[in-house]
Design a protein around this motif. Structure first.
Motif, PDB file in Angstrom:
ATOM      1  N   LYS A   8       0.845  -1.196   0.000  1.00 55.02           N
ATOM      2  CA  LYS A   8       0.000   0.000   0.000  1.00 55.02           C
ATOM      3  C   LYS A   8       0.878   1.243   0.000  1.00 55.02           C
ATOM      4  N   TYR A   9       0.584   2.142  -0.944  1.00 55.31           N
ATOM      5  CA  TYR A   9       1.292   3.418  -1.046  1.00 55.31           C
ATOM      6  C   TYR A   9       0.332   4.545  -0.686  1.00 55.31           C
ATOM      7  N   ARG A  10       0.784   5.424   0.190  1.00 55.60           N
ATOM      8  CA  ARG A  10       0.028   6.658   0.454  1.00 55.60           C
ATOM      9  C   ARG A  10       0.682   7.760  -0.386  1.00 55.60           C
ATOM     10  N   ILE A  11      -0.084   8.302  -1.343  1.00 57.86           N
ATOM     11  CA  ILE A  11       0.473   9.156  -2.387  1.00 57.86           C
ATOM     12  C   ILE A  11      -0.178  10.535  -2.342  1.00 57.86           C
ATOM     13  N   ARG A  12       0.648  11.554  -2.558  1.00 54.92           N
ATOM     14  CA  ARG A  12       0.150  12.899  -2.863  1.00 54.92           C
ATOM     15  C   ARG A  12       0.616  13.230  -4.275  1.00 54.92           C
ATOM     16  N   ASN A  13      -0.346  13.435  -5.156  1.00 53.94           N
ATOM     17  CA  ASN A  13      -0.055  13.607  -6.572  1.00 53.94           C
ATOM     18  C   ASN A  13      -0.610  14.930  -7.068  1.00 53.94           C
ATOM     19  N   ASN A  14       0.241  15.696  -7.762  1.00 58.65           N
ATOM     20  CA  ASN A  14      -0.192  16.984  -8.292  1.00 58.65           C
ATOM     21  C   ASN A  14      -0.675  16.855  -9.736  1.00 58.65           C
ATOM     22  N   ARG A  15       0.157  16.298 -10.608  1.00 59.84           N
ATOM     23  CA  ARG A  15      -0.284  16.219 -11.988  1.00 59.84           C
ATOM     24  C   ARG A  15       0.227  14.988 -12.743  1.00 59.84           C
ATOM     25  N   ARG A  16       0.847  14.016 -12.074  1.00 55.28           N
ATOM     26  CA  ARG A  16       1.320  12.832 -12.780  1.00 55.28           C
ATOM     27  C   ARG A  16       0.137  11.911 -13.096  1.00 55.28           C
ATOM     28  N   GLN A  17       0.187  11.264 -14.270  1.00 57.49           N
ATOM     29  CA  GLN A  17      -0.896  10.397 -14.705  1.00 57.49           C
ATOM     30  C   GLN A  17      -0.760   8.972 -14.191  1.00 57.49           C
ATOM     31  N   PHE A  18       0.472   8.469 -14.072  1.00 60.81           N
ATOM     32  CA  PHE A  18       0.679   7.073 -13.700  1.00 60.81           C
ATOM     33  C   PHE A  18       1.764   6.965 -12.638  1.00 60.81           C
ATOM     34  N   LEU A  19       1.639   5.923 -11.840  1.00 65.00           N
ATOM     35  CA  LEU A  19       2.722   5.473 -10.962  1.00 65.00           C
ATOM     36  C   LEU A  19       3.304   4.226 -11.616  1.00 65.00           C
ATOM     37  N   ARG A  20       4.598   4.272 -11.951  1.00 66.36           N
ATOM     38  CA  ARG A  20       5.263   3.161 -12.637  1.00 66.36           C
ATOM     39  C   ARG A  20       5.987   2.300 -11.614  1.00 66.36           C
ATOM     40  N   LEU A  21       5.723   0.988 -11.664  1.00 65.47           N
ATOM     41  CA  LEU A  21       6.299   0.030 -10.725  1.00 65.47           C
ATOM     42  C   LEU A  21       6.979  -1.094 -11.499  1.00 65.47           C
ATOM     43  N   ALA A  22       8.207  -1.389 -11.120  1.00 64.06           N
ATOM     44  CA  ALA A  22       8.928  -2.535 -11.678  1.00 64.06           C
ATOM     45  C   ALA A  22       8.780  -3.694 -10.700  1.00 64.06           C
ATOM     46  N   LEU A  23       7.944  -4.678 -11.050  1.00 68.36           N
ATOM     47  CA  LEU A  23       7.711  -5.797 -10.149  1.00 68.36           C
ATOM     48  C   LEU A  23       8.971  -6.654 -10.018  1.00 68.36           C
ATOM     49  N   PRO A  24       9.095  -7.363  -8.907  1.00 72.69           N
ATOM     50  CA  PRO A  24      10.231  -8.293  -8.771  1.00 72.69           C
ATOM     51  C   PRO A  24      10.197  -9.339  -9.888  1.00 72.69           C
ATOM     52  N   LYS A  25      11.351  -9.855 -10.219  1.00 74.16           N
ATOM     53  CA  LYS A  25      11.457 -10.857 -11.292  1.00 74.16           C
ATOM     54  C   LYS A  25      10.615 -12.069 -10.918  1.00 74.16           C
ATOM     55  N   GLY A  26       9.740 -12.457 -11.836  1.00 75.45           N
ATOM     56  CA  GLY A  26       8.853 -13.585 -11.600  1.00 75.45           C
ATOM     57  C   GLY A  26       7.575 -13.226 -10.900  1.00 75.45           C
ATOM     58  N   GLY A  27       7.397 -11.925 -10.501  1.00 77.52           N
ATOM     59  CA  GLY A  27       6.184 -11.517  -9.814  1.00 77.52           C
ATOM     60  C   GLY A  27       4.994 -11.441 -10.758  1.00 77.52           C
ATOM     61  N   GLU A  28       3.823 -11.910 -10.264  1.00 74.06           N
ATOM     62  CA  GLU A  28       2.587 -11.908 -11.060  1.00 74.06           C
ATOM     63  C   GLU A  28       1.564 -11.002 -10.361  1.00 74.06           C
ATOM     64  N   LEU A  29       1.150  -9.938 -11.052  1.00 76.10           N
ATOM     65  CA  LEU A  29       0.207  -8.979 -10.465  1.00 76.10           C
ATOM     66  C   LEU A  29      -1.186  -9.577 -10.411  1.00 76.10           C
ATOM     67  N   TRP A  30      -1.806  -9.512  -9.233  1.00 75.99           N
ATOM     68  CA  TRP A  30      -3.152 -10.055  -9.079  1.00 75.99           C
ATOM     69  C   TRP A  30      -4.201  -8.947  -9.082  1.00 75.99           C
ATOM     70  N   SER A  31      -3.955  -7.846  -8.416  1.00 76.59           N
ATOM     71  CA  SER A  31      -4.966  -6.770  -8.355  1.00 76.59           C
ATOM     72  C   SER A  31      -4.282  -5.440  -8.087  1.00 76.59           C
ATOM     73  N   ALA A  32      -5.001  -4.379  -8.430  1.00 79.79           N
ATOM     74  CA  ALA A  32      -4.532  -3.008  -8.166  1.00 79.79           C
ATOM     75  C   ALA A  32      -5.758  -2.133  -7.901  1.00 79.79           C
ATOM     76  N   SER A  33      -5.615  -1.180  -6.987  1.00 77.74           N
ATOM     77  CA  SER A  33      -6.723  -0.274  -6.670  1.00 77.74           C
ATOM     78  C   SER A  33      -6.172   1.113  -6.386  1.00 77.74           C
ATOM     79  N   VAL A  34      -7.014   2.096  -6.640  1.00 78.67           N
ATOM     80  CA  VAL A  34      -6.689   3.504  -6.370  1.00 78.67           C
ATOM     81  C   VAL A  34      -7.841   4.091  -5.560  1.00 78.67           C
ATOM     82  N   GLY A  35      -7.517   4.604  -4.396  1.00 78.58           N
ATOM     83  CA  GLY A  35      -8.556   5.186  -3.554  1.00 78.58           C
ATOM     84  C   GLY A  35      -9.632   4.189  -3.199  1.00 78.58           C
TER      85      GLY A  35
END
Length: 613
Positions: A418-445
């Motif tokens: 979980k990231y607590r973010i303050r964002n002014n004008r960026r459109q995306f948060l870019r994340l490099a997952l660990p090698k072999g990591g499989e993304l299951w879900s993502a949520s914003v707010g």
């Protein structure tokens, strides 16, 4: 007659008279004639009872000032009162003059009226009924002080009140009648006569003094203070000027200022401004609806388009024309990344910007860089400004990163971050997952989103813009859940745990990572590795209600996420939250780090005692 009949019926119901209902008609009443007449006369008497004993319909006072040794000392008045005596019988008392004046006579027709003094007033006592005219002659004292004379006495309330006063004088007089609603004066022979219509209550107070000839009236005297705020921005120079005038003696209805010819006057605001014009020479003329006197203020807005760097451009300072004294202050501010400097200043003195008046500092939220004061109309403040390239600043910040990893005996790992973010004008948060990591879900707010995949294989989480709260940006949550495989323990229950958090493209001020290890796994302290520090307890513990996945969102964030989830939004069409609960159990091992920049966040340790089942 109708009201009399109603009253008569009422009396019949209340009076002890001999009356009986007619046997053939129960609604009829039969009574003797003399009893009926008595009731009728009684009803008439009650109907004609007046609410007041008298009424003064009108009062008119005509007076003439008497001189003694050429000086006024008394005024003789002849007053006529129209009186309505409303009392049905007996004597009526009518107060008509205060006892402070000297009464000479009071007559009704040719007969002397009966007058007494009661409660500080002359009171007419009469048995007459209806309308009568009371003619009175009396004298009132005239007072003179510092060249001004006057006569004054209290008035009796009347429906209409008027007064005429004549003063013997060869010179023109200025009259003042207190409270007069209509007043005029004229010359009759060698007398000056004033007429006035007065309110029905109060006092008759007339003052007069010698009128000054027109040539003796002093001409107006105008002083001015000018406050100018100069704003330098990208390609534009603006000026807001407040001209404060002090107009003495006689009023003025025209004001003039000299403005720079190359400045465009946008607006002129002031009380009663009828119109304003600027000619080709920079002469600003302001026409008022009235003759202003005392304190008066004008607000002038000007601007000028400038191209490129500003070099030795004179500060636009409007100069009042036709004033006895002109002084002012100038403040200079920058709107944008402009470096401002002043050249060879003439006719002005630099001052601390904190000493500038509120008329300058109070109309801007930007810092005022330069300040000047001047006296007179010959002032020159050349300004120069240079544009600088904007420096990159932080527009997105991770206030904290909280990771929880469930580690199974088979070596599989399920991680929630979980990231607590303050964002002014960026459109995306870019994340490099660990090698072999499989993304299951993502949520914003608290709302599920559809991530994108960048060309470099990084996961792109669409962001919303933080809402303003108390002058700052409010933080919102971004959560991802992913799974990865790890090395299983050896047959003797020994092994090595190594993991890496997703690498974010924004800095983070605090990272907390809790690993839930099987209960029988024993971590070797000397084997701790990585750039996160192992701690016994987290400095900022995870709230108890946040131990499992909980869909949370502030109303503002939920609304923003809803907008982005709409067709065409960045959250994807029809994206719905899919909560993923972590089966958190086992021994907690805590790690944390302050201020994580663009770097990999890793932990590692060796363990023993993990038996296969």
């Amino acid at each position: 007659m109708r009201s009399a009949a109603i009253a008569l019926v009422t009396l019949l119901s209340l009076s002890p008279v001999t009356a009986a209902a007619a046997p053939d008609d129960p609604e009829r009443v039969v009574m003797k004639l003399d009893e009926f007449l008595k009731l009728y006369e009684k009803t008439r008497a009650e109907e004609t009872t007046a609410p007041l004993d008298y009424a003064l319909s009108s009062a008119r006072y005509e007076g003439e000032v008497q001189l003694k040794d050429g000086e006024p000392y008394a005024a003789v008045f002849k007053a006529r009162f129209r009186v309505e005596v409303l009392r049905a019988k007996g004597f009526a008392k009518v107060p008509f003059l205060p006892a402070t004046v000297a009464l000479e006579s009071a007559k009704i027709g040719n007969a002397e009226a009966a007058v007494v003094i009661e409660d500080g007033h002359y009171v007419l006592v009469t048995q007459q009924r209806g309308a009568l005219t009371l003619d009175v002659t009396f004298a009132a004292a005239v007072t003179t002080a510092e060249g001004s004379s006057g006569v004054s006495f209290q008035l009796s309330p009347a429906g209409a009140t008027s007064a005429v006063l004549s003063v013997p004088a060869r010179e023109d007089l200025d009259f003042t009648v207190a409270g007069a609603k209509l007043q005029s004066d004229k010359v009759v022979g060698e007398k000056r006569v004033v007429e006035a219509v007065l309110p029905s209550t109060g006092a008759l107070e007339v003052k007069w003094q010698r009128e000054l000839p027109k040539a003796a009236q002093q001409a107006s005297r105008v002083l001015s203070e000018v406050y100018t705020l100069v704003s330098l921005g990208e390609g534009l120079m603006r000026a807001t000027t407040t001209a404060q005038y002090t107009i003495l003696f006689t009023g003025v209805d025209k004001l003039a200022l000299k403005v720079p010819k190359d400045m465009t006057v946008l607006d002129v605001v002031g009380a009663g401004v009828r119109e304003w014009k600027v000619d080709g020479e920079g002469n600003l003329g302001v026409q008022l609806n009235y003759a202003a006197k005392g304190a008066y203020s004008l607000r002038i807005e000007m601007e000028k388009v400038v191209r490129g760097d500003i070099k030795d451009v004179a500060a636009p300072v409007p100069v009042p024309v036709g004033v006895e004294r002109a002084r002012g202050f100038v403040g200079v501010e920058s709107r944008g990344n402009l470096e401002v400097d002043a050249g060879d200043v003439k006719g002005a003195t630099p001052v601390d910007v904190r000493a500038l008046p509120a008329a300058i500092l109070g109309i801007t939220g930007q810092p005022v860089l330069l300040g000047y004061k001047y006296l007179g109309t010959d002032v020159s403040i050349p300004l120069s400004a240079w544009q600088h390239v904007d420096a990159d600043v932080l527009v997105t910040l991770l206030d904290e990163t909280r990771a929880r990893t469930m580690w199974t005996r088979e070596g599989r790992r399920l991680t929630s971050v979980k990231y607590r973010i303050r964002n002014n004008r960026r459109q995306f948060l870019r994340l490099a997952l660990p090698k072999g990591g499989e993304l299951w879900s993502a949520s914003v707010g608290g709302r599920a989103v559809q991530p994108a995949l960048a060309a470099d294989k990084r996961v792109m989480i669409p962001l919303v813009r933080s809402q303003a709260a108390g002058g700052e940006l409010a933080a919102f949550e971004v959560e991802i859940v992913y799974v990865e495989n790890g090395a299983p323990p050896s047959d003797n229950g020994r092994g090595q745990f190594a993991a890496t958090l997703p690498r974010a493209d924004a800095p983070c001020t605090y990272v907390a990572w809790t690993v839930y290890a099987p209960d029988d796994a024993k971590v070797k302290r000397w084997s701790i590795d990585g750039n996160l520090r192992k701690v016994r307890y987290l400095s900022n513990p995870i709230p108890a209600e946040d131990m499992n996945y909980v869909q949370t969102a502030t109303p503002q964030m939920a609304e923003a996420a809803q907008n982005q989830a709409a067709p065409g939004g960045s959250l994807g069409d029809g994206a719905m939250p899919v909560p993923v609960s972590l089966p958190l159990q086992g021994r907690e091992v805590h790690f944390e780090k302050l201020l994580a920049l663009d770097e990999e966040l890793t932990i590692g340790f060796k363990y023993r005692g993990l038996k296969k089942r």
